[in-house]
Design an enzyme around this catalytic site. Structure first.
Site, PDB file in Angstrom:
ATOM      1  N   ASN A   9       0.867  -1.184   0.000  1.00  0.00           N
ATOM      2  CA  ASN A   9       0.000   0.000   0.000  1.00  0.00           C
ATOM      3  C   ASN A   9       0.902   1.233   0.000  1.00  0.00           C
ATOM      4  O   ASN A   9       1.537   1.534   1.011  1.00  0.00           O
ATOM      5  CB  ASN A   9      -0.896  -0.017   1.250  1.00  0.00           C
ATOM      6  CG  ASN A   9      -1.673   1.278   1.402  1.00  0.00           C
ATOM      7  OD1 ASN A   9      -1.865   2.019   0.435  1.00  0.00           O
ATOM      8  ND2 ASN A   9      -2.138   1.548   2.617  1.00  0.00           N
ATOM      9  N   TRP A  10       0.927   1.925  -1.125  1.00  0.00           N
ATOM     10  CA  TRP A  10       1.856   3.056  -1.257  1.00  0.00           C
ATOM     11  C   TRP A  10       1.301   4.338  -0.647  1.00  0.00           C
ATOM     12  O   TRP A  10       1.984   5.355  -0.635  1.00  0.00           O
ATOM     13  CB  TRP A  10       2.192   3.280  -2.730  1.00  0.00           C
ATOM     14  CG  TRP A  10       3.036   2.197  -3.317  1.00  0.00           C
ATOM     15  CD1 TRP A  10       3.528   1.090  -2.682  1.00  0.00           C
ATOM     16  CD2 TRP A  10       3.498   2.117  -4.674  1.00  0.00           C
ATOM     17  NE1 TRP A  10       4.259   0.332  -3.553  1.00  0.00           N
ATOM     18  CE2 TRP A  10       4.260   0.929  -4.786  1.00  0.00           C
ATOM     19  CE3 TRP A  10       3.332   2.913  -5.807  1.00  0.00           C
ATOM     20  CZ2 TRP A  10       4.858   0.540  -5.976  1.00  0.00           C
ATOM     21  CZ3 TRP A  10       3.923   2.534  -6.993  1.00  0.00           C
ATOM     22  CH2 TRP A  10       4.683   1.351  -7.082  1.00  0.00           C
ATOM     23  N   LYS A  11       0.064   4.316  -0.199  1.00  0.00           N
ATOM     24  CA  LYS A  11      -0.549   5.518   0.385  1.00  0.00           C
ATOM     25  C   LYS A  11      -0.355   6.703  -0.574  1.00  0.00           C
ATOM     26  O   LYS A  11      -0.448   6.529  -1.778  1.00  0.00           O
ATOM     27  CB  LYS A  11       0.028   5.793   1.767  1.00  0.00           C
ATOM     28  CG  LYS A  11       0.109   4.536   2.635  1.00  0.00           C
ATOM     29  CD  LYS A  11       0.405   4.826   4.063  1.00  0.00           C
ATOM     30  CE  LYS A  11       0.666   3.513   4.781  1.00  0.00           C
ATOM     31  NZ  LYS A  11       0.266   3.511   6.154  1.00  0.00           N
ATOM     32  N   HIS A  94      -9.542   1.024   5.126  1.00  0.00           N
ATOM     33  CA  HIS A  94      -8.183   1.172   5.677  1.00  0.00           C
ATOM     34  C   HIS A  94      -8.238   2.131   6.862  1.00  0.00           C
ATOM     35  O   HIS A  94      -9.015   3.080   6.875  1.00  0.00           O
ATOM     36  CB  HIS A  94      -7.228   1.694   4.601  1.00  0.00           C
ATOM     37  CG  HIS A  94      -5.806   1.693   5.064  1.00  0.00           C
ATOM     38  ND1 HIS A  94      -5.269   2.719   5.814  1.00  0.00           N
ATOM     39  CD2 HIS A  94      -4.816   0.770   4.919  1.00  0.00           C
ATOM     40  CE1 HIS A  94      -4.014   2.429   6.100  1.00  0.00           C
ATOM     41  NE2 HIS A  94      -3.714   1.248   5.565  1.00  0.00           N
ATOM     42  N   GLU A  96      -6.505   4.540   7.789  1.00  0.00           N
ATOM     43  CA  GLU A  96      -6.359   5.983   7.504  1.00  0.00           C
ATOM     44  C   GLU A  96      -7.646   6.535   6.902  1.00  0.00           C
ATOM     45  O   GLU A  96      -7.995   7.697   7.134  1.00  0.00           O
ATOM     46  CB  GLU A  96      -5.138   6.212   6.601  1.00  0.00           C
ATOM     47  CG  GLU A  96      -3.854   6.080   7.413  1.00  0.00           C
ATOM     48  CD  GLU A  96      -2.697   5.441   6.681  1.00  0.00           C
ATOM     49  OE1 GLU A  96      -2.682   5.433   5.437  1.00  0.00           O
ATOM     50  OE2 GLU A  96      -1.789   4.920   7.372  1.00  0.00           O
ATOM     51  N   GLY A 232       2.904  -1.171   4.208  1.00  0.00           N
ATOM     52  CA  GLY A 232       2.915   0.230   3.819  1.00  0.00           C
ATOM     53  C   GLY A 232       4.327   0.692   3.500  1.00  0.00           C
ATOM     54  O   GLY A 232       4.850   0.448   2.411  1.00  0.00           O
ATOM     55  N   GLY A 233       4.973   1.338   4.476  1.00  0.00           N
ATOM     56  CA  GLY A 233       6.286   1.945   4.251  1.00  0.00           C
ATOM     57  C   GLY A 233       7.304   1.031   3.596  1.00  0.00           C
ATOM     58  O   GLY A 233       8.048   1.457   2.698  1.00  0.00           O
TER      59      GLY A 233
HETATM   60  C1  PEP Z   1      -0.678   0.045   5.788  1.00  0.00           C
HETATM   61  O1  PEP Z   1      -0.592   1.065   5.127  1.00  0.00           O
HETATM   62  O2  PEP Z   1      -1.667  -0.667   5.658  1.00  0.00           O
HETATM   63  C2  PEP Z   1       0.411  -0.299   6.708  1.00  0.00           C
HETATM   64  C3  PEP Z   1       0.312  -1.421   7.384  1.00  0.00           C
HETATM   65  O3  PEP Z   1       1.452   0.585   6.805  1.00  0.00           O
HETATM   66  P1  PEP Z   1       2.897   0.292   7.501  1.00  0.00           P
HETATM   67  O4  PEP Z   1       3.399  -1.013   6.958  1.00  0.00           O
HETATM   68  O5  PEP Z   1       3.752   1.451   7.081  1.00  0.00           O
HETATM   69  O6  PEP Z   1       2.663   0.225   8.976  1.00  0.00           O
END
Ligand code: PEP
Length: 250
Positions: A9-11, A94, A96, A232-233
């Site tokens: 998930n690149w957000k 999600h 966020e 994510g990151g």
């Molecule tokens: C996500 O965006 O769903 C996530 C789990 O982010 P991260 O891995 O950065 O915690």
């Protein structure tokens, strides 16, 4: 057998040009992966990514969707628009979206239903905040979110839904759930599905998300009720994410 799914998930990261550069480096590294790999770039990169991913063996997903098919909904994107870009999956609920943009359970359900009707497979994200966990409310929160998202679907629809268990306190914080916590929540989710949706529980994929990195991926993905990861990151670097995909297979 549930096929392991590793999703990035690149957000709100990556322009179309940056997406292309990522894929040029990433795709050769995951070509022979036995895990299913899915990328969720921002809306503006979907069309470019969709063209580059054709026949690449990596699936494309969108980070959100609106439930209306078209019309006067400024800023919104419909399921058919996403499908036209080559999307197979879409995230709904999600954390966020829930906590920054205020998506509630009823809206998440409408998005999930619209995704299914529009030919997209939804990844329903659920998870508790740290206050809810400390207050002993984790199962109550999961139950509320699962009930709103999953009740009443046909077996065919259930077969297309993926669940991502993402404790809010672990997302983007560097703090990961322990393997025991991740297993306990994922098994609890599967049991809830078994009780309320029957046989779908055996084939349902439950992903773990929340600060998954190369050094913790292996222990999380080896858990009996964890069928993959939503990352994510750590999905933003092509070589690093490819290494994580390889760890998932091991
Ligand atoms: C996500 O965006 O769903 C996530 C789990 O982010 P991260 O891995 O950065 O915690």
């Amino acid at each position: 057998m549930r096929r392991c799914l590793v999703a990035g998930n690149w957000k709100m990261h990556s322009t179309p040009a940056e997406t292309e550069s990522f894929l040029v480096r990433f795709l050769p590294l995951v070509r022979s992966s036995s895990a299913e790999v899915v990328l969720f770039p921002p809306f503006t990169s979907l069309d470019r990514a969709g063209r580059l991913l054709r026949e690449a063996g990596v699936e494309l997903g969108a980070q959100d969707v609106y439930f209306e098919p078209q019309g006067a909904f400024t800023g919104a994107v419909s399921p058919s628009m996403l499908a036209a870009c080559g999307c197979h999956y879409v995230l709904v609920g999600h954390s966020e979206r829930r906590h920054v943009f205020g998506d509630g359970d009823a809206l998440v359900r409408r998005k999930l239903d619209a995704a299914i009707a529009g030919g997209l497979d939804p990844v329903l994200c659920v998870g508790e905040t740290i206050a809810e966990r400390r207050g002993g409310q984790t199962s109550l929160v999961l139950e509320t979110q699962l009930d709103a998202g999953l009740r009443g679907h046909s077996p065919e629809a259930m077969a297309r839904i993926v669940i991502a268990y993402e404790p809010v306190w672990a997302i983007g914080t560097g703090e990961t759930a322990t393997p025991e916590q991740a297993q306990e929540a994922s098994a609890w989710i599967r049991e809830w599905v078994r009780c309320h949706c029957g046989r779908a529980a055996e084939t349902l994929r439950v992903l773990y998300g929340g600060s998954v990195k190369l050094d913790n991926a292996r222990s999380l993905l080896a858990l009996p009720d964890v069928d993959g990861a939503l990352v994510g990151g750590a999905s933003l670097d092509p070589e690093g994410f490819a290494a994580l995909v390889a760890a998932a297979e091991a």
